[in-house]
Design an enzyme around this catalytic site. Structure first.
Site, PDB file in Angstrom:
ATOM      1  N   GLY A  13       0.929  -1.055   0.081  1.00 44.82           N
ATOM      2  CA  GLY A  13       0.177  -0.010   0.027  1.00 44.82           C
ATOM      3  C   GLY A  13       0.945   0.751  -0.820  1.00 44.82           C
ATOM      4  O   GLY A  13       0.345   2.321   0.720  1.00 44.82           O
ATOM      5  N   GLY A  14       1.641   1.236  -0.371  1.00 45.98           N
ATOM      6  CA  GLY A  14       3.258   2.269  -0.907  1.00 45.98           C
ATOM      7  C   GLY A  14       3.111   3.183  -1.878  1.00 45.98           C
ATOM      8  O   GLY A  14       3.765   3.652  -1.985  1.00 45.98           O
ATOM      9  N   GLY A  17      -0.487   8.458   0.042  1.00 45.24           N
ATOM     10  CA  GLY A  17      -0.708   8.726   1.647  1.00 45.24           C
ATOM     11  C   GLY A  17       0.186   8.018   2.457  1.00 45.24           C
ATOM     12  O   GLY A  17       1.334   8.357   2.537  1.00 45.24           O
ATOM     13  N   ILE A  18      -0.337   7.192   3.320  1.00 42.16           N
ATOM     14  CA  ILE A  18       0.847   7.005   4.574  1.00 42.16           C
ATOM     15  C   ILE A  18       1.921   6.123   3.773  1.00 42.16           C
ATOM     16  O   ILE A  18       3.479   6.389   4.221  1.00 42.16           O
ATOM     17  CB  ILE A  18      -0.105   6.160   5.713  1.00 42.16           C
ATOM     18  CG1 ILE A  18      -0.503   7.265   6.831  1.00 42.16           C
ATOM     19  CG2 ILE A  18       1.023   5.572   6.588  1.00 42.16           C
ATOM     20  CD1 ILE A  18      -1.300   6.356   7.838  1.00 42.16           C
ATOM     21  N   GLY A  19       1.644   5.115   3.537  1.00 36.29           N
ATOM     22  CA  GLY A  19       3.081   4.054   2.753  1.00 36.29           C
ATOM     23  C   GLY A  19       3.432   4.885   1.973  1.00 36.29           C
ATOM     24  O   GLY A  19       4.403   4.738   1.617  1.00 36.29           O
ATOM     25  N   TYR A 152     -15.075  -2.263   9.416  1.00 37.19           N
ATOM     26  CA  TYR A 152     -13.659  -2.024   9.335  1.00 37.19           C
ATOM     27  C   TYR A 152     -12.365  -2.172  10.419  1.00 37.19           C
ATOM     28  O   TYR A 152     -11.641  -2.569  11.119  1.00 37.19           O
ATOM     29  CB  TYR A 152     -13.961  -0.469   9.426  1.00 37.19           C
ATOM     30  CG  TYR A 152     -12.456   0.357   8.703  1.00 37.19           C
ATOM     31  CD1 TYR A 152     -11.531   0.024   8.284  1.00 37.19           C
ATOM     32  CD2 TYR A 152     -11.830   0.993  10.033  1.00 37.19           C
ATOM     33  CE1 TYR A 152     -10.028   0.854   8.248  1.00 37.19           C
ATOM     34  CE2 TYR A 152     -10.258   1.620   9.926  1.00 37.19           C
ATOM     35  CZ  TYR A 152      -9.546   1.740   9.224  1.00 37.19           C
ATOM     36  OH  TYR A 152      -8.394   1.424   9.028  1.00 37.19           O
TER      37      TYR A 152
END
Length: 251
Positions: A13-14, A17-19, A152
């Site tokens: 998930g890079g 966002g955070i990734g 979630y």
């Protein structure tokens, strides 16, 4: 000298966002090479362009697809032969009040957020170095009740349990496993919650007011915490849940 000099890292998930922010921080801290994954090739290409470093590679992969994970680890093994850091960050969100949740909704979120995390870590173990660091992306949602977020939230509670159990499973190899749990962070994932823009705006405002800092966080603020857990600065830290949430889980 960087905190991650000579390390080989993987961030699922890079692509945004955070990734993506974490990949940039890893490069800044001297990582030898970082692999990033995502489901959309176009987003991965944009991420590589933004990072702008010869020390990053993008591999299109769906964390819930076991064949994709096998392909990913074959690439890492052939190119680098080992993995020192794994940031299992890939995840999706879902909103749906009890009474409206379908089995399709449930399977989609659990396949990525739970099954995907499990097999991302398990399939990494043959090439993972003893003494390495595994970081799982949890969420403040695992311990706070939010309307329409039960599925979630349940997935992130499962992730927290994974970290506790795997800390024990992997202790003989001195592999540290920790959970990094963000609160409301300004990412495409957060901006995609809700059925429309007005619903999303109300949701974010409600989250902001629930933090001690009365604001959402930034991906960079989370990425710096990931660097801490990935580096020797946290050499005596394992099995924890580190909240980067503006105080939301504590108040």
């Amino acid at each position: 000298m960087g905190k991650l000099d000579g390390k080989i890292a993987l961030i699922t998930g890079g692509s945004e966002g955070i990734g993506l922010a974490t990949a940039e921080q890893f490069i800044a801290e001297g990582v030898e090479h970082v692999f990033i994954t995502g489901r959309r090739q176009e987003a991965l290409d944009e991420a590589v362009k933004k990072i702008n470093s010869k020390n990053v590679s993008a591999v299109q992969a769906d964390a819930s697809n076991l064949a994709d994970l096998d392909k990913l680890y074959d690439i890492i093994k052939k190119q680098k032969g080992r993995l020192d850091i794994l940031f299992a960050n890939a995840g999706i969100t879902h909103t749906g009040s009890l009474g409206s949740i379908t089995d399709k909704d449930f399977d989609a979120v659990f396949n990525v957020n739970v099954k995907g995390v499990l097999f991302t870590v398990q399939k990494a173990l043959p090439i993972f170095v003893d003494g390495g660091s595994i970081i799982l992306t949890g969420s403040v949602a695992s311990c706070k009740g939010n309307p329409a977020m039960s599925v979630y939230s349940a997935t992130k509670a499962a992730v927290r349990s994974f970290a506790r159990c795997w800390t024990v499973d992997l202790k003989e190899r001195k592999i540290r496993v920790n959970t990094l749990s963000p609160g409301p962070i300004d990412t495409p994932l957060l901006r995609g919650v809700g059925n429309n823009e007005e619903e999303n705006k109300k949701f974010i405002e409600r989250l902001k007011s629930s933090t001690a800092m009365d604001r959402v966080g930034t991906p960079d603020e989370v990425a710096k915490a990931v660097v801490f857990l990935a580096s020797d600065d946290s050499s005596y830290v394992t099995g924890i849940e580190l909240f980067v949430d503006g105080g939301r889980a504590q108040i």
